[in-house]
Design an enzyme around this catalytic site. Structure first.
Site, PDB file in Angstrom:
ATOM      1  N   LYS A  33     -52.409 -44.938  70.808  1.00 33.27           N
ATOM      2  CA  LYS A  33     -52.457 -46.173  70.024  1.00 33.27           C
ATOM      3  C   LYS A  33     -53.867 -46.744  70.094  1.00 33.27           C
ATOM      4  O   LYS A  33     -54.413 -46.925  71.182  1.00 33.27           O
ATOM      5  CB  LYS A  33     -51.448 -47.195  70.549  1.00 33.27           C
ATOM      6  CG  LYS A  33     -51.364 -48.443  69.689  1.00 33.27           C
ATOM      7  CD  LYS A  33     -50.368 -49.432  70.248  1.00 33.27           C
ATOM      8  CE  LYS A  33     -50.215 -50.609  69.293  1.00 33.27           C
ATOM      9  NZ  LYS A  33     -51.487 -51.284  69.011  1.00 33.27           N
ATOM     10  N   ASP A  35     -56.919 -49.655  69.211  1.00 31.67           N
ATOM     11  CA  ASP A  35     -57.091 -51.103  69.134  1.00 31.67           C
ATOM     12  C   ASP A  35     -58.257 -51.377  68.200  1.00 31.67           C
ATOM     13  O   ASP A  35     -59.412 -51.486  68.616  1.00 31.67           O
ATOM     14  CB  ASP A  35     -57.367 -51.678  70.532  1.00 31.67           C
ATOM     15  CG  ASP A  35     -57.214 -53.185  70.578  1.00 31.67           C
ATOM     16  OD1 ASP A  35     -56.788 -53.766  69.555  1.00 31.67           O
ATOM     17  OD2 ASP A  35     -57.516 -53.789  71.621  1.00 31.67           O
ATOM     18  N   GLU A 171     -54.602 -48.386  75.044  1.00 33.02           N
ATOM     19  CA  GLU A 171     -53.676 -49.473  74.687  1.00 33.02           C
ATOM     20  C   GLU A 171     -52.217 -49.045  74.763  1.00 33.02           C
ATOM     21  O   GLU A 171     -51.340 -49.860  75.015  1.00 33.02           O
ATOM     22  CB  GLU A 171     -53.979 -49.991  73.284  1.00 33.02           C
ATOM     23  CG  GLU A 171     -53.251 -51.297  72.996  1.00 33.02           C
ATOM     24  CD  GLU A 171     -53.511 -51.832  71.605  1.00 33.02           C
ATOM     25  OE1 GLU A 171     -52.979 -52.901  71.300  1.00 33.02           O
ATOM     26  OE2 GLU A 171     -54.232 -51.182  70.837  1.00 33.02           O
TER      27      GLU A 171
END
Length: 295
Positions: A33, A35, A171
């Site tokens: 993931k 950011d 993340e």
């Protein structure tokens, strides 16, 4: 003729549902993931542009390198889903660094990670399984210039992947069904699992809710350092309305006129706060610390 143009234009992005742990099983692929800024990249007729999740054109904000790389892809038309990031020294995406680069007008550190392909040379791929779209995307990006990167999927167990991601200060993960179609909005085929820390903090104040005077809106927190209480910021999510009512009942009798802190917080941090005796402790889950020691 314009009426026969099959190019779908802007397509609202698919969004992930948040959960504590990634799903398990062979039906899922897992990706890092990021950011950064979620963007839709469109390539058409030798031109390229970048659109935000709401369809705003942000092409001019990200410099020539990303746009030039998109225009150089071996296709006539394409719609791609991705996230533009700036990475820190450890290789993790860093949103504050991305904002700093944009504010300074610098573009050389931008990377566009692409994780889905919706449309390619007249073919709408949204109904195809994710695994097929991933293969097509990988082939399209093979040999692509550096600002463009493929978001690699992993077959490993999701919980193991999440632990590794958290150790690397990433993340979290996004888990996607292999057979999932691309559908705009939130749906069960995309699930994100975020890394976070947990720690106990001393409750040193509260801000009443703007909805009801009987509820706490947020808690003001502190932590012990060298025998003194240091301001740590506020937390305003994660408790129910019943808990917010119970918190106010427990905190109101502990009210005091001054903050029980070694240093008085800034005026904006103290605005609207009812300070309390530091007698209660809250366990808080959070993402990270800021550079100045705030959650």
């Amino acid at each position: 003729a314009a009426g026969n143009d099959p190019f779908p234009g802007f397509v609202a992005p698919a969004l992930a549902t948040l959960r504590a742990k990634p799903p398990r099983g062979d039906a899922w692929l897992h990706e890092i993931k990021f950011d950064g800024y979620r963007l839709q990249a469109q390539v058409r007729g030798g031109r390229a542009k970048l659109l935000t999740r709401s369809g705003q054109d942000w092409t001019d904000r990200f410099g020539d390198a990303v746009i030039g790389a998109l225009k150089a892809l071996p296709c006539r038309t394409a719609i791609l889903d991705g996230e533009l990031v700036v990475e820190n020294a450890a290789g993790a995406s860093d949103f504050p660094a991305l904002q700093a680069e944009l504010s300074a007008g610098r573009t050389d550190r931008f990377r566009l990670y692409l994780f889905d392909l919706l449309y390619l040379d007249g073919e709408d791929l949204r109904a195809q399984p994710l695994a097929v779209r991933k293969d097509r995307l990988g082939a399209l990006l093979r040999g692509a210039p550096e600002p463009l990167r493929l978001s690699e999927p992993f077959d490993e167990d999701g919980e193991v992947m999440l632990r590794h991601a958290c150790r690397l200060s990433l993340e979290g993960l996004v888990s996607k069904r292999r057979d999932g179609r691309y559908a705009s909005g939130r749906n069960g085929s995309w699930i994100k699992s975020k890394c976070s820390d947990r720690q106990e903090f001393v409750v040193v104040g509260y801000v009443p809710s703007t909805v009801s005077k009987e509820l706490v809106g947020s808690l003001v927190l502190a932590y012990h350092r060298e025998g003194e209480l240091r301001y740590a910021g506020r937390v305003g999510t994660g408790f129910s309305q019943a808990a917010a009512r119970d918190l106010l009942a427990r905190l109101a009798p502990l009210a005091r006129k001054t903050p029980p802190l070694a240093e008085k917080p800034a005026a904006d941090a103290a605005r609207g706060v009812t300070w309390v005796k530091p007698e209660l402790v809250a366990e808080v889950e959070f993402r990270a610390w800021t550079a100045d020691g705030i959650l």
